[in-house]
Design a protein around this motif. Structure first.
Motif, PDB file in Angstrom:
ATOM      1  N   PRO A  29       0.825  -1.226   0.000  1.00  0.00           N
ATOM      2  CA  PRO A  29       0.000   0.000   0.000  1.00  0.00           C
ATOM      3  C   PRO A  29       0.852   1.266   0.000  1.00  0.00           C
ATOM      4  O   PRO A  29       0.618   2.168  -0.810  1.00  0.00           O
ATOM      5  N   ALA A  30       1.864   1.316   0.874  1.00  0.00           N
ATOM      6  CA  ALA A  30       2.706   2.511   0.957  1.00  0.00           C
ATOM      7  C   ALA A  30       3.455   2.738  -0.351  1.00  0.00           C
ATOM      8  O   ALA A  30       3.556   3.860  -0.840  1.00  0.00           O
ATOM      9  N   VAL A  31       3.958   1.632  -0.944  1.00  0.00           N
ATOM     10  CA  VAL A  31       4.721   1.768  -2.189  1.00  0.00           C
ATOM     11  C   VAL A  31       3.813   2.233  -3.327  1.00  0.00           C
ATOM     12  O   VAL A  31       4.161   3.140  -4.087  1.00  0.00           O
ATOM     13  N   ILE A  33       0.907   3.880  -3.170  1.00  0.00           N
ATOM     14  CA  ILE A  33       0.490   5.278  -2.984  1.00  0.00           C
ATOM     15  C   ILE A  33       1.630   6.227  -3.347  1.00  0.00           C
ATOM     16  O   ILE A  33       1.436   7.233  -4.024  1.00  0.00           O
ATOM     17  N   THR A  34       2.847   5.867  -2.927  1.00  0.00           N
ATOM     18  CA  THR A  34       3.987   6.735  -3.225  1.00  0.00           C
ATOM     19  C   THR A  34       4.266   6.794  -4.723  1.00  0.00           C
ATOM     20  O   THR A  34       4.528   7.853  -5.278  1.00  0.00           O
ATOM     21  N   VAL A  36       2.097   6.138  -7.269  1.00  0.00           N
ATOM     22  CA  VAL A  36       1.005   6.732  -8.050  1.00  0.00           C
ATOM     23  C   VAL A  36       0.826   8.208  -7.741  1.00  0.00           C
ATOM     24  O   VAL A  36       0.507   8.996  -8.624  1.00  0.00           O
ATOM     25  N   PHE A  37       1.036   8.605  -6.490  1.00  0.00           N
ATOM     26  CA  PHE A  37       0.729   9.986  -6.131  1.00  0.00           C
ATOM     27  C   PHE A  37       1.960  10.830  -5.853  1.00  0.00           C
ATOM     28  O   PHE A  37       1.854  11.963  -5.409  1.00  0.00           O
ATOM     29  N   LEU A  38       3.137  10.281  -6.097  1.00  0.00           N
ATOM     30  CA  LEU A  38       4.333  11.078  -5.892  1.00  0.00           C
ATOM     31  C   LEU A  38       5.313  10.931  -7.053  1.00  0.00           C
ATOM     32  O   LEU A  38       5.610  11.900  -7.737  1.00  0.00           O
ATOM     33  N   VAL A  39       5.749   9.700  -7.324  1.00  0.00           N
ATOM     34  CA  VAL A  39       6.788   9.522  -8.343  1.00  0.00           C
ATOM     35  C   VAL A  39       6.235   9.796  -9.744  1.00  0.00           C
ATOM     36  O   VAL A  39       6.770  10.634 -10.482  1.00  0.00           O
ATOM     37  N   ILE A  40       5.134   9.129 -10.112  1.00  0.00           N
ATOM     38  CA  ILE A  40       4.562   9.324 -11.451  1.00  0.00           C
ATOM     39  C   ILE A  40       4.112  10.782 -11.660  1.00  0.00           C
ATOM     40  O   ILE A  40       4.419  11.371 -12.691  1.00  0.00           O
ATOM     41  N   PRO A  41       3.412  11.385 -10.684  1.00  0.00           N
ATOM     42  CA  PRO A  41       3.028  12.796 -10.870  1.00  0.00           C
ATOM     43  C   PRO A  41       4.219  13.710 -11.117  1.00  0.00           C
ATOM     44  O   PRO A  41       4.131  14.635 -11.931  1.00  0.00           O
ATOM     45  N   ILE A  42       5.336  13.445 -10.452  1.00  0.00           N
ATOM     46  CA  ILE A  42       6.504  14.314 -10.658  1.00  0.00           C
ATOM     47  C   ILE A  42       7.001  14.174 -12.101  1.00  0.00           C
ATOM     48  O   ILE A  42       7.338  15.159 -12.749  1.00  0.00           O
TER      49      ILE A  42
ATOM     50  N   PHE B 112      -1.223   1.788   7.302  1.00  0.00           N
ATOM     51  CA  PHE B 112      -0.318   1.489   6.187  1.00  0.00           C
ATOM     52  C   PHE B 112       1.142   1.759   6.537  1.00  0.00           C
ATOM     53  O   PHE B 112       2.036   1.008   6.149  1.00  0.00           O
ATOM     54  N   ALA B 116       4.105  -1.076   6.617  1.00  0.00           N
ATOM     55  CA  ALA B 116       5.329  -0.946   5.820  1.00  0.00           C
ATOM     56  C   ALA B 116       6.554  -0.858   6.725  1.00  0.00           C
ATOM     57  O   ALA B 116       7.577  -1.489   6.461  1.00  0.00           O
ATOM     58  N   PHE B 135      12.359   5.155   0.061  1.00  0.00           N
ATOM     59  CA  PHE B 135      11.579   5.957   1.020  1.00  0.00           C
ATOM     60  C   PHE B 135      12.428   7.085   1.605  1.00  0.00           C
ATOM     61  O   PHE B 135      11.956   8.206   1.787  1.00  0.00           O
ATOM     62  N   LEU B 146       4.776  19.519  -4.874  1.00  0.00           N
ATOM     63  CA  LEU B 146       3.876  18.452  -5.299  1.00  0.00           C
ATOM     64  C   LEU B 146       2.508  18.971  -5.727  1.00  0.00           C
ATOM     65  O   LEU B 146       1.679  18.208  -6.221  1.00  0.00           O
ATOM     66  N   PRO B 149       2.012  18.532  -9.650  1.00  0.00           N
ATOM     67  CA  PRO B 149       1.975  17.102  -9.980  1.00  0.00           C
ATOM     68  C   PRO B 149       0.727  16.388  -9.460  1.00  0.00           C
ATOM     69  O   PRO B 149       0.114  15.605 -10.178  1.00  0.00           O
ATOM     70  N   ARG B 150       0.333  16.677  -8.233  1.00  0.00           N
ATOM     71  CA  ARG B 150      -0.834  16.006  -7.661  1.00  0.00           C
ATOM     72  C   ARG B 150      -2.098  16.324  -8.442  1.00  0.00           C
ATOM     73  O   ARG B 150      -2.917  15.454  -8.707  1.00  0.00           O
ATOM     74  N   ILE B 153      -2.097  14.276 -11.754  1.00  0.00           N
ATOM     75  CA  ILE B 153      -2.400  12.846 -11.675  1.00  0.00           C
ATOM     76  C   ILE B 153      -3.864  12.631 -11.305  1.00  0.00           C
ATOM     77  O   ILE B 153      -4.523  11.740 -11.831  1.00  0.00           O
ATOM     78  N   PRO B 169      -4.215  10.221  -1.789  1.00  0.00           N
ATOM     79  CA  PRO B 169      -2.786  10.600  -1.834  1.00  0.00           C
ATOM     80  C   PRO B 169      -2.173  10.831  -0.454  1.00  0.00           C
ATOM     81  O   PRO B 169      -0.959  10.769  -0.300  1.00  0.00           O
ATOM     82  N   SER B 172      -0.521   7.603   2.983  1.00  0.00           N
ATOM     83  CA  SER B 172       0.765   7.088   3.466  1.00  0.00           C
ATOM     84  C   SER B 172       1.824   8.159   3.260  1.00  0.00           C
ATOM     85  O   SER B 172       1.787   8.891   2.278  1.00  0.00           O
ATOM     86  N   VAL B 177       6.361   5.993   7.549  1.00  0.00           N
ATOM     87  CA  VAL B 177       7.015   4.685   7.376  1.00  0.00           C
ATOM     88  C   VAL B 177       8.354   4.692   8.117  1.00  0.00           C
ATOM     89  O   VAL B 177       8.695   3.754   8.833  1.00  0.00           O
TER      90      VAL B 177
END
Lengths: 358, 301
Positions: A29-31, A33-34, A36-42, B112, B116, B135, B146, B149-150, B153, B169, B172, B177
């Motif tokens: 889940p954490a990966v 979310i990160t 889809v909502f952080l790496v790809i958006p950037i 979450f 993790a 991470f 962000l 970008p947010r 998406i 978004p 997490s 983590v």
């Protein structure tokens, strides 16, 4: 070590069976979310910063063109309004950083030293008082500050008692340094200072200092962050312990001497952390500016973070907005890396010093 | 009685010691103390007084709030500002949205991030180090860049202007983590090993044995997540546009830009600021010791 153990258990199976699957399930889940909502958006925003997308349909639709560094050039080297807006926002934020970072550090340290006194009664109450502004939302704090700093507000009432005529703080676009210069009769730039300089801003404009409106925001920042940093200093002070204090007293050091020769050197790691955290945070100032509308006070409170938002969402210059965001991104990452590098650097050196002492 | 004697002796000892010290330092120490009290009380007033007169002004009339800002007690106490908040202004809607979003975000983040964090600390799987390093790298991504970008998406995924887009978004954070991993690294594995021999499944063990042990870290994460999502502004600016999806932060911010006619309307704005601060203030006072101590512990470790 860990690797050989992992290999052994994997071969052995038994009670560690299924652990790899569980591991991935747990982090999934954490990966996701990160990603889809952080790496790809950037990545998406990086593409937008190189494109002529105008906000219509998807930025990935075939009619959007790659324009290379055009957006970056528009705000940095091509003279025009976009360049000027960016230059002004950089200047505003630069003065904000120059005042906020040292002042919040000094005040946080002062608060921590005062609150740390062993003999002090009611330490908890004082700590609470100083920390409380840090937990409230920026929106609420901005409202409180607007109320305090309005033309007929509490601040002007207090300084009015000393015979000073306070300004209309949040609407005053006068640069503080310009204001000081006008006292000695200099109100106009001369010669080179009048020419457009770096980022299309004249030297005279660069030297304006923070506007009165920005100064109110500087005070707001100090008010809300000094409590947080006070806690960092307090933790460090408590780890120094009372013995050293007493030893210094026995050696006849006065309070000032003790503070500068003992406390400050021992606090150096924390001091460094506070300074860099402050630096990183102050370049990201956005919420306050947004709540105040961003364009008030003659544009003197706009910052790159706010300008990135405004260029995209209000002026629909998405490419330029994204370009500003990426310039800011890289700048802050560099600051962060510098901090990590310096912290890592100091660790071993301190250990070596300790070994030398022993 | 015997148990009291040693502590009495100690108590007798203490004043003697401090008495001796006071004699050495003389009256100067006392003056210094007094001075430091005065400085502290002055500073505390600067930090607290703005909040007090803000609360007071929220009960004043518009005219009185503007003319007599410093006054501690309103000449005419009026609830007009609060009545307007619950009448003309959709304040209850904003509060409902914020409550819903903060609750889901807080529960999601605690769950979450601890899952993790546990996996990264305890479970052995290929790619664990890579995930952890990723991470750590993400920790340094500044939040403010962000925003664009947010929005992009959410629009691509069709989540723009929905509760989903406002919540998912935030479910997490790399920092969460990291906090949980650090915590699990610091507690011994022996209890889990025993449970593992019992044949408990990994998730059951995590849920029934590991999580209850992790209470201190979970509380820390709970406080950070709740306060963070309650006060979040940037993400809700770029993830929605419908007025029905306004949260307290975006809604109250729109009051400041003066969408409600002319005049400054300080009592109304201040009333909104006061009400939106109450939940975090309560949280702060309940967990005061912990909030102040976690920061200290975190820094020391």
């Amino acid at each position: 070590m860990a690797n050989t153990a992992a290999v052994r258990t994997r071969r052995g199976g038994g009670i560690r069976r299924g652990e790899a699957r569980a591991g991935w399930l747990f982090v999934a889940p954490a990966v996701v979310i990160t990603l889809v909502f952080l790496v790809i958006p950037i990545m998406l925003a990086l593409w937008v910063s190189f494109s002529d997308w105008n906000g219509f349909q998807s930025p990935l639709n075939p009619r959007v063109n790659f324009v290379g560094l055009e957006n970056y050039a528009a705000i940095t080297v091509d003279s025009g309004l976009d360049q000027k807006n960016f230059g002004i926002s950089v200047r505003n934020n630069l003065y904000y950083v120059l005042f906020v970072v040292p002042l919040q550090t000094i005040i946080a340290l002062l608060l921590a030293v005062q609150v740390n006194r062993a003999v002090l009664r009611g330490r908890g109450y004082f700590r609470t008082a100083f920390y409380f502004p840090s937990v409230t939302s920026t929106v609420a704090i901005v409202i409180v500050f607007q109320f305090l700093f309005t033309a007929s507000g509490a601040v002007n009432a207090v300084i009015g008692a000393f015979g000073i005529d306070g300004p209309d703080w949040f609407n005053d676009s006068t640069g503080v340094f310009h204001g000081l210069l006008s006292v000695v009769g200099i109100t106009q730039p001369s010669g080179l200072l009048a020419e457009p300089g770096f980022l299309g801003i004249s030297g005279w404009e660069w030297l304006a200092g923070p506007s009165v409106a920005m100064s109110s925001l500087i005070m707001l920042a100090i008010f809300t962050t000094s409590g947080t940093f006070m806690l960092l200093f307090l933790a460090a002070l408590q780890s120094i312990g009372a013995e050293i204090d007493e030893a210094a007293l026995m050696d006849g050091a006065g309070p000032a001497r003790k503070f500068f020769s003992i406390t400050i050197p021992m606090l150096r790691p924390t001091l460094f952390t506070v300074l860099t955290l402050g630096l990183i945070g102050s370049w990201q100032v956005f919420d306050q500016i947004y709540v105040l509308g961003g364009t008030s006070a003659g544009g003197t409170i706009s910052t790159p973070a706010y300008l990135a938002y405004r260029s995209s969402f209000v002026d629909l210059e998405w490419g330029q907005g994204a370009a500003i965001a990426f310039i800011l991104f890289i700048f802050i990452i560099v600051l962060t890396l510098l901090q990590r590098w310096a912290l890592a650097e100091r660790g071993p050196r301190r250990a070596r010093k300790k070994a030398g002492l022993l | 009685m015997t148990t009291v004697t040693p502590s009495l002796a100690g108590a007798e000892d203490a004043p003697k010691r401090s008495f001796r010290r006071r004699k050495v330092l003389g009256g100067r120490a006392r003056t210094a103390m007094l001075l430091s009290y005065l400085i502290l009380i002055g500073l505390a007033l600067i930090y607290i007084y703005p909040f007090i007169i803000s609360i007071s002004a929220s009960f004043k009339t518009d005219a009185e709030a503007t003319q007599d800002a410093l006054g501690l007690i309103p000449q005419t106490i009026t609830f007009a500002a609060y009545e307007r908040l619950f009448g003309d202004v959709p304040f209850p809607l904003w509060a409902g949205n914020t409550l819903l979003i903060s609750t889901v975000v807080t529960v999601g983040r605690v769950f979450f991030d601890s899952l993790a964090g546990y996996a990264l600390s305890r479970l052995r799987f290929r790619g664990r180090t890579a995930v952890f390093v990723a991470f750590i790298a993400i920790l340094s991504v500044p939040g403010v860049v962000l925003l664009i970008p947010r929005f992009l998406i959410l629009q691509q995924l069709g989540l723009y202007d929905t509760y989903g887009g406002m919540i998912i978004p935030l479910l997490s954070t790399a920092a969460g983590v990291f906090i949980m991993k650090q915590f699990f690294d610091s507690i011994p594995v022996s209890i889990e090993e025993a449970a593992r021999i019992d044949g408990a499944g990994t998730f059951r063990m995590f849920w029934t044995i590991v999580l209850p042990m992790a209470r201190p870290a979970l509380v820390t994460l709970f406080i950070l997540s709740f306060q963070g999502s309650w006060n979040e502004l940037g993400h809700f600016i770029v993830s929605r546009q419908s007025p029905e999806l306004n949260t307290l932060t975006t809604g109250v911010a729109s009051l400041v830009s003066g969408q409600l006619g002319s005049g400054n309307q300080f009592p109304l704005q201040l009333a909104a600021a006061v009400l939106m601060t109450i939940p975090v203030a309560i949280l702060f006072f309940i967990f005061q010791k912990r909030i102040m101590n976690t920061t200290e512990g975190g820094e020391k470790g």
